[in-house]
Motif scaffolding. Sequence first.
Motif, PDB file in Angstrom:
ATOM      1  N   VAL A 105      -3.581  -5.418  -1.596  1.00  0.00           N
ATOM      2  CA  VAL A 105      -3.693  -5.892  -0.223  1.00  0.00           C
ATOM      3  C   VAL A 105      -4.870  -6.855  -0.164  1.00  0.00           C
ATOM      4  CG1 VAL A 105      -4.150  -5.208   2.157  1.00  0.00           C
ATOM      5  CG2 VAL A 105      -2.718  -3.767   0.704  1.00  0.00           C
ATOM      6  N   VAL A 106      -4.678  -7.971   0.529  1.00  0.00           N
ATOM      7  CA  VAL A 106      -5.752  -8.955   0.672  1.00  0.00           C
ATOM      8  C   VAL A 106      -6.601  -8.577   1.883  1.00  0.00           C
ATOM      9  CG1 VAL A 106      -6.318 -11.365   1.124  1.00  0.00           C
ATOM     10  CG2 VAL A 106      -4.441 -10.775  -0.431  1.00  0.00           C
ATOM     11  N   GLU A 107      -7.881  -8.343   1.629  1.00  0.00           N
ATOM     12  CA  GLU A 107      -8.860  -8.074   2.688  1.00  0.00           C
ATOM     13  C   GLU A 107      -9.915  -9.177   2.613  1.00  0.00           C
ATOM     14  OE1 GLU A 107     -10.389  -4.161   2.243  1.00  0.00           O
ATOM     15  OE2 GLU A 107      -8.482  -3.165   2.710  1.00  0.00           O
ATOM     16  N   GLY A 108      -9.868 -10.070   3.591  1.00  0.00           N
ATOM     17  CA  GLY A 108     -10.767 -11.225   3.534  1.00  0.00           C
ATOM     18  C   GLY A 108     -10.346 -12.133   2.406  1.00  0.00           C
ATOM     19  N   GLU A 159      10.765   1.890   1.498  1.00  0.00           N
ATOM     20  CA  GLU A 159      10.054   2.575   2.571  1.00  0.00           C
ATOM     21  C   GLU A 159       8.686   3.045   2.066  1.00  0.00           C
ATOM     22  OE1 GLU A 159      10.900   6.202   5.739  1.00  0.00           O
ATOM     23  OE2 GLU A 159      11.862   6.218   3.762  1.00  0.00           O
ATOM     24  N   ILE A 160       7.638   2.812   2.871  1.00  0.00           N
ATOM     25  CA  ILE A 160       6.284   3.238   2.550  1.00  0.00           C
ATOM     26  C   ILE A 160       5.942   4.458   3.406  1.00  0.00           C
ATOM     27  CG2 ILE A 160       3.850   2.611   2.485  1.00  0.00           C
ATOM     28  CD1 ILE A 160       5.601   1.132   0.484  1.00  0.00           C
ATOM     29  N   LEU A 161       5.737   5.589   2.740  1.00  0.00           N
ATOM     30  CA  LEU A 161       5.377   6.801   3.461  1.00  0.00           C
ATOM     31  C   LEU A 161       3.873   6.932   3.648  1.00  0.00           C
ATOM     32  CD1 LEU A 161       7.814   9.338   1.730  1.00  0.00           C
ATOM     33  CD2 LEU A 161       8.171   8.023   3.839  1.00  0.00           C
ATOM     34  N   ASP A 162       3.098   6.384   2.709  1.00  0.00           N
ATOM     35  CA  ASP A 162       1.648   6.497   2.805  1.00  0.00           C
ATOM     36  C   ASP A 162       1.018   5.419   1.925  1.00  0.00           C
ATOM     37  OD1 ASP A 162      -0.772   7.666   3.699  1.00  0.00           O
ATOM     38  OD2 ASP A 162      -0.975   8.688   1.760  1.00  0.00           O
ATOM     39  N   GLY A 163      -0.144   4.896   2.386  1.00  0.00           N
ATOM     40  CA  GLY A 163      -0.901   3.931   1.595  1.00  0.00           C
ATOM     41  C   GLY A 163      -1.082   2.585   2.260  1.00  0.00           C
ATOM     42  N   MET A 164      -0.320   2.299   3.335  1.00  0.00           N
ATOM     43  CA  MET A 164      -0.441   1.014   4.015  1.00  0.00           C
ATOM     44  C   MET A 164      -0.203   1.209   5.505  1.00  0.00           C
ATOM     45  SD  MET A 164       1.480  -1.645   1.442  1.00  0.00           S
ATOM     46  CE  MET A 164       0.486  -2.997   2.081  1.00  0.00           C
ATOM     47  N   LYS A 165      -0.479   0.160   6.249  1.00  0.00           N
ATOM     48  CA  LYS A 165      -0.190   0.159   7.666  1.00  0.00           C
ATOM     49  C   LYS A 165       0.346  -1.199   8.069  1.00  0.00           C
ATOM     50  CE  LYS A 165      -5.025  -0.854   8.789  1.00  0.00           C
ATOM     51  NZ  LYS A 165      -6.233  -0.367   9.505  1.00  0.00           N
ATOM     52  N   ALA A 166       1.044  -1.235   9.186  1.00  0.00           N
ATOM     53  CA  ALA A 166       1.681  -2.466   9.634  1.00  0.00           C
ATOM     54  C   ALA A 166       0.641  -3.551   9.877  1.00  0.00           C
ATOM     55  CB  ALA A 166       2.485  -2.204  10.910  1.00  0.00           C
ATOM     56  N   GLY A 167       1.015  -4.785   9.520  1.00  0.00           N
ATOM     57  CA  GLY A 167       0.145  -5.936   9.743  1.00  0.00           C
ATOM     58  C   GLY A 167      -0.685  -6.325   8.543  1.00  0.00           C
ATOM     59  N   GLN A 208      -1.587  -7.556   4.695  1.00  0.00           N
ATOM     60  CA  GLN A 208      -1.004  -8.575   3.840  1.00  0.00           C
ATOM     61  C   GLN A 208      -0.897  -8.040   2.412  1.00  0.00           C
ATOM     62  OE1 GLN A 208       0.147 -11.619   4.891  1.00  0.00           O
ATOM     63  NE2 GLN A 208      -0.304 -10.880   6.976  1.00  0.00           N
ATOM     64  N   ALA A 209       0.327  -7.822   1.960  1.00  0.00           N
ATOM     65  CA  ALA A 209       0.571  -7.327   0.607  1.00  0.00           C
ATOM     66  C   ALA A 209       0.876  -8.501  -0.307  1.00  0.00           C
ATOM     67  CB  ALA A 209       1.728  -6.340   0.597  1.00  0.00           C
TER      68      ALA A 209
END
Length: 399
Positions: free
Chosen positions: A346-349, A368-376, A378-379
């Motif tokens: 995931v890109v952070e900054g 489907e992602i059950l855990d590890g990310m959230k909407a919005g 950038q993968a």
Amino acid sequence: MRALAVILLAWSIGTASHAQDAPEAAPRPSLSVATTEVSTGEVTRWLYAEGVAQAARKEFLHFRQAGRVIQIAQDDEGRELRAGSHVEVGALLARIDPRDAQTALDRAEAEAQAARERVRAAQASLDQTRADFERQQSLTERNVGTRAQLDAAEGAYRTAEAGLLEAQANLIVAQAEVTAARTGLERTELTAPFSGTIALMNLRTGDDVSGAPSDLTDAAQERSAAIVLIDDAQFDVTLHLPPFEAEGLTEGKPALIGDNGTILARHIRGTHNDDPVLEGHVWSVSPSITLQRRDVTVVVRTLNSSGFLRDGGFVTVWIAADRSEDTLRIPYDAIIQRGENYFTYVVEGETAVQRPLTLGLAGLDHVEILDGMKAGEQAVIRGQHRLSDGAPVRVVEVE
């Protein structure tokens, strides 16, 4: 010892001086990556299989008795019936020589008529002997007639009763023979048990037929049947799935049917596709595993609205085994697998951060992602295999 101490002191001073003179390490260059925004949507797990389509209603029609074909019926345009002809329920298809059957029916009806006459005569005799017996009883009670005369009258009455019962029994037998003979005459005609299309015509005028076989496979019946009739409005596709794939599969699950998987994938993605795709559903799931193939037999049923399916045709079927709606998902390109573990970046900054993932349903294009990310978030979907946790990155557009 003083000499060793001086040497160590001089080495330490030189090392410190060299460290002060060395240039600082250059910053790590940023790696170019492409990303996609994590969003919610539908994920469907598809089961893929190939199978043979067959008309849900199919009859192998045989004459029920031996004879010679004297007629093959005609369609509405006056042409002899053949493969591809549509017929309505009850329509005459073919006829064998009925003369022997007609003779047998005429003989049975004549015998039945004679039996009815015997019943009427026996009934009349019973009525007469009953009257004689009742009159003789009256005479005997008034001491006009003798006991012997009464016994004789009663004996005649009982004999007439037995004669009527025998005549009635003979009439029942004669009527049964008429029914059998009439059935035999009806069997000289082959009629359509339902409205459908002739799939195979194995008859010609003048052919000798020997009656219906028994205990044959579909393939053997197809070869021996006089006519094969199908209802081409509704079809079944028989599939053979590995037991682990069929686990939990239930009736009613939606399915798609087409020529191949590429066509079905385009249909699901909504891309332009002129090739026919039919929608169906799981009609049945066998509770057992076949001994020969060690698989589970699944039947998918569909309406042949476009006329795409042909009896005996080979098709591809995708079954929507499981579906999650409005769930968090990412494309396959964003997922990296190492052993049994899955992760993404995931890109952070301006930094790539590694994220372990817990996955759910695997769909056609997304997981489907059950855990590890959230909407919005950038993968990373391009360039992730060069990354490490904390690597500087520069996001570029995907052409």
